[in-house]
Design an enzyme around this catalytic site. Structure first.
Site, PDB file in Angstrom:
ATOM      1  N   HIS A   1      -9.747   0.984   4.749  1.00  0.00           N
ATOM      2  CA  HIS A   1      -8.286   1.459   5.573  1.00  0.00           C
ATOM      3  C   HIS A   1      -8.611   2.079   6.377  1.00  0.00           C
ATOM      4  O   HIS A   1      -9.359   3.397   6.346  1.00  0.00           O
ATOM      5  CB  HIS A   1      -7.295   1.870   4.542  1.00  0.00           C
ATOM      6  CG  HIS A   1      -6.187   1.969   5.276  1.00  0.00           C
ATOM      7  ND1 HIS A   1      -5.519   2.759   5.947  1.00  0.00           N
ATOM      8  CD2 HIS A   1      -4.809   1.082   5.053  1.00  0.00           C
ATOM      9  CE1 HIS A   1      -4.472   2.466   6.675  1.00  0.00           C
ATOM     10  NE2 HIS A   1      -3.841   1.503   5.746  1.00  0.00           N
TER      11      HIS A   1
ATOM     12  N   ASN B   1       0.875  -1.174  -0.140  1.00  0.00           N
ATOM     13  CA  ASN B   1      -0.084  -0.051  -0.006  1.00  0.00           C
ATOM     14  C   ASN B   1       0.829   1.406   0.085  1.00  0.00           C
ATOM     15  O   ASN B   1       1.512   1.687   1.062  1.00  0.00           O
ATOM     16  CB  ASN B   1      -1.021   0.005   1.122  1.00  0.00           C
ATOM     17  CG  ASN B   1      -1.795   1.118   1.338  1.00  0.00           C
ATOM     18  OD1 ASN B   1      -1.712   1.999   0.548  1.00  0.00           O
ATOM     19  ND2 ASN B   1      -2.362   1.397   2.491  1.00  0.00           N
ATOM     20  N   TRP B   2       1.018   1.819  -1.120  1.00  0.00           N
ATOM     21  CA  TRP B   2       2.130   2.914  -1.249  1.00  0.00           C
ATOM     22  C   TRP B   2       1.534   4.118  -0.798  1.00  0.00           C
ATOM     23  O   TRP B   2       2.163   5.219  -0.694  1.00  0.00           O
ATOM     24  CB  TRP B   2       2.504   3.016  -2.989  1.00  0.00           C
ATOM     25  CG  TRP B   2       3.109   2.121  -3.312  1.00  0.00           C
ATOM     26  CD1 TRP B   2       3.577   0.828  -2.743  1.00  0.00           C
ATOM     27  CD2 TRP B   2       3.483   1.936  -4.674  1.00  0.00           C
ATOM     28  NE1 TRP B   2       4.273   0.157  -3.599  1.00  0.00           N
ATOM     29  CE2 TRP B   2       4.221   0.875  -4.902  1.00  0.00           C
ATOM     30  CE3 TRP B   2       3.738   2.860  -5.936  1.00  0.00           C
ATOM     31  CZ2 TRP B   2       4.677   0.127  -5.966  1.00  0.00           C
ATOM     32  CZ3 TRP B   2       4.069   2.331  -7.105  1.00  0.00           C
ATOM     33  CH2 TRP B   2       4.731   1.167  -7.101  1.00  0.00           C
ATOM     34  N   LYS B   3       0.049   4.260  -0.267  1.00  0.00           N
ATOM     35  CA  LYS B   3      -0.363   5.552   0.191  1.00  0.00           C
ATOM     36  C   LYS B   3      -0.233   6.526  -0.570  1.00  0.00           C
ATOM     37  O   LYS B   3      -0.141   6.418  -1.710  1.00  0.00           O
ATOM     38  CB  LYS B   3      -0.177   5.614   1.681  1.00  0.00           C
ATOM     39  CG  LYS B   3      -0.226   4.388   2.606  1.00  0.00           C
ATOM     40  CD  LYS B   3      -0.084   4.580   4.038  1.00  0.00           C
ATOM     41  CE  LYS B   3      -0.233   3.013   4.631  1.00  0.00           C
ATOM     42  NZ  LYS B   3      -0.229   3.253   6.163  1.00  0.00           N
TER      43      LYS B   3
ATOM     44  N   GLU C   1      -7.201   4.633   7.679  1.00  0.00           N
ATOM     45  CA  GLU C   1      -6.668   5.988   7.374  1.00  0.00           C
ATOM     46  C   GLU C   1      -7.997   6.659   6.611  1.00  0.00           C
ATOM     47  O   GLU C   1      -8.311   7.978   6.898  1.00  0.00           O
ATOM     48  CB  GLU C   1      -5.521   6.052   6.612  1.00  0.00           C
ATOM     49  CG  GLU C   1      -4.369   6.037   7.393  1.00  0.00           C
ATOM     50  CD  GLU C   1      -2.789   5.331   6.735  1.00  0.00           C
ATOM     51  OE1 GLU C   1      -2.830   5.509   5.438  1.00  0.00           O
ATOM     52  OE2 GLU C   1      -2.149   5.047   7.366  1.00  0.00           O
TER      53      GLU C   1
ATOM     54  N   GLY D   1       2.711  -1.145   4.113  1.00  0.00           N
ATOM     55  CA  GLY D   1       2.834   0.346   4.054  1.00  0.00           C
ATOM     56  C   GLY D   1       4.152   0.862   3.758  1.00  0.00           C
ATOM     57  O   GLY D   1       4.757   0.748   2.695  1.00  0.00           O
ATOM     58  N   GLY D   2       4.736   1.411   4.874  1.00  0.00           N
ATOM     59  CA  GLY D   2       6.082   2.124   4.618  1.00  0.00           C
ATOM     60  C   GLY D   2       6.999   0.979   4.082  1.00  0.00           C
ATOM     61  O   GLY D   2       8.083   1.421   3.098  1.00  0.00           O
TER      62      GLY D   2
ATOM     63  N   SER E   1       3.174  -1.996  10.304  1.00  0.00           N
ATOM     64  CA  SER E   1       4.512  -2.211  10.622  1.00  0.00           C
ATOM     65  C   SER E   1       5.374  -3.295  10.205  1.00  0.00           C
ATOM     66  O   SER E   1       6.191  -3.811  10.861  1.00  0.00           O
ATOM     67  CB  SER E   1       5.042  -1.694  11.936  1.00  0.00           C
ATOM     68  OG  SER E   1       4.410  -0.436  12.408  1.00  0.00           O
TER      69      SER E   1
ATOM     70  N   GLU F   1      -5.659  -4.869  10.667  1.00  0.00           N
ATOM     71  CA  GLU F   1      -4.502  -3.547  10.869  1.00  0.00           C
ATOM     72  C   GLU F   1      -4.779  -3.138  11.896  1.00  0.00           C
ATOM     73  O   GLU F   1      -5.743  -2.289  12.105  1.00  0.00           O
ATOM     74  CB  GLU F   1      -4.315  -2.859   9.627  1.00  0.00           C
ATOM     75  CG  GLU F   1      -4.444  -3.460   8.272  1.00  0.00           C
ATOM     76  CD  GLU F   1      -3.734  -2.388   7.312  1.00  0.00           C
ATOM     77  OE1 GLU F   1      -2.394  -2.455   6.742  1.00  0.00           O
ATOM     78  OE2 GLU F   1      -4.214  -1.523   7.030  1.00  0.00           O
TER      79      GLU F   1
ATOM     80  N   GLY G   1       2.367   2.381  10.926  1.00  0.00           N
ATOM     81  CA  GLY G   1       3.372   3.383  10.705  1.00  0.00           C
ATOM     82  C   GLY G   1       4.122   3.724  11.967  1.00  0.00           C
ATOM     83  O   GLY G   1       4.691   4.700  12.168  1.00  0.00           O
TER      84      GLY G   1
HETATM   85  P1  PGA Z   1       2.665   0.377   7.697  1.00  0.00           P
HETATM   86  O1  PGA Z   1       1.366   0.450   6.921  1.00  0.00           O
HETATM   87  O2  PGA Z   1       3.111  -1.059   7.004  1.00  0.00           O
HETATM   88  O3  PGA Z   1       3.399   1.528   7.354  1.00  0.00           O
HETATM   89  O4  PGA Z   1       2.502   0.190   9.299  1.00  0.00           O
HETATM   90  C1  PGA Z   1       0.149  -0.628   6.810  1.00  0.00           C
HETATM   91  C2  PGA Z   1      -0.977   0.019   6.048  1.00  0.00           C
HETATM   92  O5  PGA Z   1      -1.380   0.837   6.533  1.00  0.00           O
HETATM   93  O6  PGA Z   1      -1.333  -0.802   5.423  1.00  0.00           O
END
Ligand code: PGA
Length: 255
Positions: A101, A13-15, A103, A236-237, A215, A171, A177
């Protein structure tokens, strides 16, 4: 009951990150790694920001790496400025879309009811919906994790979904993050709970993939991905660095 071994899915997930050049470099590098290991026992997916989707689809073509959207609208078309229809993602070559998600639930006030409507739109467009659920730290601290997961999942998953068009991502909000992760035992308990719900609701509930997200990185991937009922990761990251993402894929594939 022993968990069924499902082919893992590693989803990046490149966000809202990266220039077009960075997106091109990332998918090109992943493509080369994937080509060097054609028998990798895992499915790979990247979900770029919407403006980069078409370019990434073009560069990923024939690589075995799927591309997905990060969100979609509930409607197939219409006066919805700034939104993207699931059918448009499908038309651009996407196979998946993330919905619900945390977010988006937090930044845009998305309710489970809305997430279910988005997931339904995704299925109608022929996409695989990745439905995200997860508790906040406060909910966890008061011991409400399983109740929160149950109600989010029940509210967010369309009744006519099946293993071919639904993926669930667990999640924990406090792990996204932050560099913090639940223990493998905690992950096992939540995934077993989700599996039980999916099996109660769907004929093929044993075959619906349940991803862990929050994470995940190369150094913790093996311990999280080998937990029973963890069928992959939503990353994500660490998905923004090809060597990290690739190392996670290798850990999932057990290679
Ligand atoms: P993260 O994000 O790996 O940066 O914690 C995961 C996500 O939100 O899908």
């Amino acid at each position: 009951m022993t968990a069924m071994r499902l082919r893992p899915l590693i989803a990046g997930n490149w966000k809202m990150n990266g220039s077009r050049a960075q997106a091109e470099a990332l998918i090109s590098d992943l493509r080369a790694r994937r080509a060097a290991q054609p028998d990798l026992a895992a499915d790979l997916l990247v979900c770029p920001p919407a403006p980069h989707v078409m370019r990434v689809v073009n560069l990923a073509e024939g690589s075995g790496i799927a591309v997905g959207g990060q969100d979609c609208h509930t409607k197939a078309s219409g006066a919805h400025t700034g939104d993207t229809a699931a059918a448009m993602l499908a038309d651009c070559g996407c196979r998946y879309v993330i919905v619900g998600h945390s977010e988006r639930r937090a930044d845009h006030g998305e309710t489970s009811e809305l997430v279910a409507a988005k997931a339904k739109a995704a299925l109608a467009a022929g996409l695989i919906a990745i439905v995200c659920v997860g508790e906040t730290e406060a909910e966890r601290d008061r011991g409400a994790t399983l109740d929160v997961i149950s109600s989010q999942l029940e509210g967010s998953v369309p009744a006519d979904a099946e293993a071919t068009n639904l993926v669930v991502a667990y999640e924990p909000v406090w792990a996204i993050g932050t560099g913090r992760t639940p223990t493998p035992e905690d992950v096992a308990a939540v995934h077993a709970h989700i599996r039980g719900l999916l099996q109660a609701w769907f004929k093929d509930g044993a075959e619906i993939r349940i991803l862990y997200g929050g994470s995940v990185k190369a150094s913790n991937a093996a311990s999280l991905l080998h937990v029973p009922e963890v069928n992959g990761a939503l990353v994500g990251g660490a998905s923004l660095k090809s060597e990290e993402f690739w190392a996670i894929a290798l850990a999932a594939a057990g290679s």
